[in-house]
Each structure stands twice: as C-alpha cells, then as structure tokens.
Design a protein around this motif. Structure first.
Motif, PDB file in Angstrom:
ATOM      1  N   GLU A  37       8.231  13.700 -30.393  1.00 38.61           N
ATOM      2  CA  GLU A  37       7.469  13.706 -29.474  1.00 38.61           C
ATOM      3  C   GLU A  37       6.240  14.729 -29.568  1.00 38.61           C
ATOM      4  O   GLU A  37       4.901  14.425 -29.351  1.00 38.61           O
ATOM      5  CB  GLU A  37       8.300  14.002 -28.287  1.00 38.61           C
ATOM      6  CG  GLU A  37       9.042  13.031 -27.592  1.00 38.61           C
ATOM      7  CD  GLU A  37       9.989  13.442 -26.343  1.00 38.61           C
ATOM      8  OE1 GLU A  37       9.667  14.721 -26.130  1.00 38.61           O
ATOM      9  OE2 GLU A  37      10.712  12.548 -25.967  1.00 38.61           O
ATOM     10  N   VAL A  38       6.635  16.039 -30.192  1.00 38.84           N
ATOM     11  CA  VAL A  38       5.620  16.928 -30.270  1.00 38.84           C
ATOM     12  C   VAL A  38       4.804  16.684 -31.636  1.00 38.84           C
ATOM     13  O   VAL A  38       3.670  16.757 -31.452  1.00 38.84           O
ATOM     14  CB  VAL A  38       6.358  18.334 -30.639  1.00 38.84           C
ATOM     15  CG1 VAL A  38       5.409  19.468 -31.111  1.00 38.84           C
ATOM     16  CG2 VAL A  38       7.191  18.762 -29.313  1.00 38.84           C
TER      17      VAL A  38
ATOM     18  N   THR B 193       2.328  22.313 -40.163  1.00 40.81           N
ATOM     19  CA  THR B 193       1.401  22.873 -39.051  1.00 40.81           C
ATOM     20  C   THR B 193       2.446  23.328 -37.910  1.00 40.81           C
ATOM     21  O   THR B 193       2.316  24.421 -37.286  1.00 40.81           O
ATOM     22  CB  THR B 193       0.336  22.073 -38.519  1.00 40.81           C
ATOM     23  OG1 THR B 193      -0.437  21.773 -39.670  1.00 40.81           O
ATOM     24  CG2 THR B 193      -0.202  22.627 -37.488  1.00 40.81           C
ATOM     25  N   TYR B 194       3.346  22.510 -37.592  1.00 41.07           N
ATOM     26  CA  TYR B 194       4.028  22.624 -36.477  1.00 41.07           C
ATOM     27  C   TYR B 194       5.301  23.905 -36.615  1.00 41.07           C
ATOM     28  O   TYR B 194       5.425  24.666 -35.665  1.00 41.07           O
ATOM     29  CB  TYR B 194       4.913  21.377 -36.309  1.00 41.07           C
ATOM     30  CG  TYR B 194       6.166  21.702 -35.098  1.00 41.07           C
ATOM     31  CD1 TYR B 194       5.797  21.799 -33.721  1.00 41.07           C
ATOM     32  CD2 TYR B 194       7.441  21.519 -35.324  1.00 41.07           C
ATOM     33  CE1 TYR B 194       6.616  22.213 -32.575  1.00 41.07           C
ATOM     34  CE2 TYR B 194       8.347  21.620 -34.250  1.00 41.07           C
ATOM     35  CZ  TYR B 194       7.920  22.070 -32.861  1.00 41.07           C
ATOM     36  OH  TYR B 194       8.747  22.168 -31.705  1.00 41.07           O
TER      37      TYR B 194
ATOM     38  N   GLY C 249      15.392  24.698 -32.856  1.00 43.75           N
ATOM     39  CA  GLY C 249      16.184  24.115 -31.589  1.00 43.75           C
ATOM     40  C   GLY C 249      15.903  22.829 -31.193  1.00 43.75           C
ATOM     41  O   GLY C 249      16.188  22.491 -29.953  1.00 43.75           O
ATOM     42  N   ASP C 250      15.257  22.229 -31.830  1.00 34.89           N
ATOM     43  CA  ASP C 250      14.747  20.763 -31.439  1.00 34.89           C
ATOM     44  C   ASP C 250      15.877  19.619 -31.732  1.00 34.89           C
ATOM     45  O   ASP C 250      16.185  19.764 -32.702  1.00 34.89           O
ATOM     46  CB  ASP C 250      13.457  20.502 -32.224  1.00 34.89           C
ATOM     47  CG  ASP C 250      12.148  21.249 -31.637  1.00 34.89           C
ATOM     48  OD1 ASP C 250      12.202  21.843 -30.551  1.00 34.89           O
ATOM     49  OD2 ASP C 250      11.293  21.506 -32.301  1.00 34.89           O
TER      50      ASP C 250
ATOM     51  N   SER D  38      12.917   8.456 -35.654  1.00 34.09           N
ATOM     52  CA  SER D  38      13.640   8.111 -36.744  1.00 34.09           C
ATOM     53  C   SER D  38      13.225   8.424 -38.150  1.00 34.09           C
ATOM     54  O   SER D  38      14.073   8.559 -39.144  1.00 34.09           O
ATOM     55  CB  SER D  38      13.944   6.521 -36.561  1.00 34.09           C
ATOM     56  OG  SER D  38      12.710   5.652 -36.650  1.00 34.09           O
ATOM     57  N   LEU D  39      12.150   8.286 -38.253  1.00 37.04           N
ATOM     58  CA  LEU D  39      11.323   8.743 -39.517  1.00 37.04           C
ATOM     59  C   LEU D  39      11.988  10.164 -40.017  1.00 37.04           C
ATOM     60  O   LEU D  39      12.337  10.603 -41.090  1.00 37.04           O
ATOM     61  CB  LEU D  39       9.734   8.807 -39.419  1.00 37.04           C
ATOM     62  CG  LEU D  39       9.225   9.452 -40.638  1.00 37.04           C
ATOM     63  CD1 LEU D  39       9.489   8.530 -42.112  1.00 37.04           C
ATOM     64  CD2 LEU D  39       7.623   9.308 -40.514  1.00 37.04           C
ATOM     65  N   PHE D  40      12.057  11.126 -38.862  1.00 38.51           N
ATOM     66  CA  PHE D  40      12.521  12.417 -39.174  1.00 38.51           C
ATOM     67  C   PHE D  40      14.190  12.562 -39.498  1.00 38.51           C
ATOM     68  O   PHE D  40      14.350  13.244 -40.450  1.00 38.51           O
ATOM     69  CB  PHE D  40      12.194  13.571 -38.366  1.00 38.51           C
ATOM     70  CG  PHE D  40      10.811  13.613 -37.928  1.00 38.51           C
ATOM     71  CD1 PHE D  40       9.807  14.244 -38.668  1.00 38.51           C
ATOM     72  CD2 PHE D  40      10.296  13.239 -36.778  1.00 38.51           C
ATOM     73  CE1 PHE D  40       8.509  14.205 -38.616  1.00 38.51           C
ATOM     74  CE2 PHE D  40       8.876  13.420 -36.421  1.00 38.51           C
ATOM     75  CZ  PHE D  40       8.047  13.585 -37.484  1.00 38.51           C
ATOM     76  N   SER D  41      14.724  11.664 -38.927  1.00 39.30           N
ATOM     77  CA  SER D  41      15.986  11.566 -39.330  1.00 39.30           C
ATOM     78  C   SER D  41      16.179  11.065 -40.827  1.00 39.30           C
ATOM     79  O   SER D  41      17.156  11.516 -41.668  1.00 39.30           O
ATOM     80  CB  SER D  41      16.805  10.419 -38.259  1.00 39.30           C
ATOM     81  OG  SER D  41      18.232  10.285 -38.661  1.00 39.30           O
TER      82      SER D  41
END
Length: 281
Positions: A38-39, A67-68, A30-31, A45-48
């Motif tokens: 941030e986490v 890890t996350y 749900g992020d 934008s890289l994750f996009s």
C-alpha cells in the motif's frame, strides 16, 4: 542508513543476500507485506516473491524500496549484484562469467543467435524456452540473470565490445512481431553507444570460417586473450596461445567480409522496416 548485519556464509550469495536484506528491513519497520504494498505502490505479492528469492523485481520497484527504507541506493546495488550473480548460471559458464566480468575488451561472432549482452528480455526468454532447459520460476531467474549481464556494457568504465552477426541472425525473427521490432530497435540503440560496434556478414559473402561457431574473445587486464567457443550443447574456454591465435585469424577473415558499421546499421534498419510492414492479405 539502517545498521547492517554481519555477512553470513549464506548471505555472501548475492541473490540470497538481496532477499535477506529485504526481509530484514521490513521486519525492522514492522510492516506487513500488504502494508508495504500500500505504501510503496506495488502489489504485496511481488514483495513476497522478492523476499523468498523467487524474483528480483525491476529497478523501479527497488529504487522505490530504497527511498522508503532510506537505504541510499544500497538495495539497488545489491539488486545489480544479484542480477549478475554467476551462481545463477550453469557450472560450465562460471569460468567464462568470471573472465567476462574482468575483461577490458570483448569481440564476438554470432552464427545463429544474438549475443546475450545485446538480447532483450523477450528474445532471451523465447530462446531459453525453445531450448527447453528451464521453465517456471527458474526460467524467470535465468532471464533476469541474462538481463543483468547487460550492465557490463554500461557506464564510463564499460569495456569495448564488437560483435559480428551473420545475416542469418537478422533473418531469424521472434514469433511475436512487436517483440522482434523491439529487439531490432535495441540493436540500433546499442550500436549508437561509443563502446559498442555492430557489423553484419551478408549472405552474399558466401561460405567462410566460423560460419557455424559462436565465439567470444576476451582480453583481461593482464593483456592475454582468451576465447569462449559455444554451441547449442556445450561451451569451452580456450586459453592455449596457438588455438586462440587460430581462432583470431579466422575472426579477422570474417571481419574483412563484414559490412562496415554504417552499412550494417542500414541493413538492420531495412530489416526493422520489413518487420514493421503488415503482411499482405
């Protein structure tokens, strides 16, 4: 580990599967992309771009995501598969890529440019840009794919690899001095590994067979030898016994002319020292 979804026909393509998994895992948390950035500590934008399949990111960011999400290395495995995805390469290379992936030993001669398995990212990008075949995001994808191929030579089960470089390869630097130094240092590091042998044919050897032909010999698990002959415009898998034997004979002649691995290392070191010197004013 989160429950895995059924593999669809679309997600059997490694790059798409990797992007699909990233989207799925973030949706389950749900992020938002900004929250994920941030986490985890990277720009959102890289994750996009990663979720759209526009880039694969680097190993550090993928490990952070593992890890996350608590995926125990699954994302890193998918990332490595996506890097080596043969569908990222031109059709004429796919047969070769399949042979390369299953080879137990490889031996190679380079007439003008370094073999892809030993190229740094800067070298690969500069070479591809000079060819003018790719640009933008597609250029980035092709460079990432080539970097992924280097994984073939890593690990305990990596095949043995010998490359013989013409001195021309060492005397053709990258435009950016620091990038050329990085490439030469990478050659020295690679040459220290137990499964990699690097030799150089000096200019003093004169004319010889294969002087204008890049060739890779591959030995699959069935024991036969296959050759891949490449020019700037085309590549061809050679499987006929007589033709492979003829190429192998020429390769053996070139190997006899090459410096020993130790003397080749000294030549690479001298080239690095020359590249490190400031130009005279």
């Amino acid at each position: 580990m989160p429950a895995r979804r059924v593999v669809t026909g679309r997600s059997q393509e490694p790059r798409k599967r990797f992007a699909e998994e990233l989207r799925k895992l973030r949706a389950e948390r749900g992020d938002s992309l900004r929250r994920l950035g941030e986490v985890v500590g990277w720009d959102w934008s890289l994750f996009s771009k990663m979720e759209k399949g526009e880039t694969l990111g680097g190993p550090e960011v993928v490990q952070a995501l593992d890890t996350y999400y608590g995926t125990s290395g699954m994302l890193l495995v998918l990332w490595e598969l996506a890097l080596g995805d043969p569908t990222q390469f031109k059709e004429r290379y796919r047969r070769y890529m399949a042979l390369e992936a299953e080879a137990i030993s490889l031996w190679h001669y380079a007439a003008y440019v370094l073999p892809g398995l030993l190229q740094t990212e800067a070298y690969a990008r500069t070479l591809m840009e000079s060819e003018g075949t790719f640009e933008g995001d597609e250029l980035t994808r092709q460079v990432e794919a080539r970097m992924g191929r280097r994984l073939l030579l890593e690990g305990d089960s990596a095949p043995t690899f010998r490359t013989i470089l013409s001195e021309t390869v060492l005397r053709t630097p990258l435009p950016v001095r620091a990038q050329w130094q990085e490439q030469l240092e990478h050659l020295l590091t690679a040459g220290d590994r137990r499964n990699i042998t690097i030799q150089v044919v000096p200019h003093a050897a004169g004319l010889y067979a294969l002087a204008n032909t890049d060739v890779m010999f591959l030995k699959p698990t069935d024991g036969r030898t296959v050759a891949w002959v490449e020019t700037a415009y085309s590549g061809e898998v050679v499987e006929g016994t007589a033709a492979v034997d003829q190429l192998q004979h020429r390769y053996d002649v070139v190997r006899d002319l090459a410096l020993s691995p130790a003397d080749s290392r000294k030549l690479i070191l001298r080239t690095l020292e020359e590249a490190s010197c400031e130009p005279s004013i």
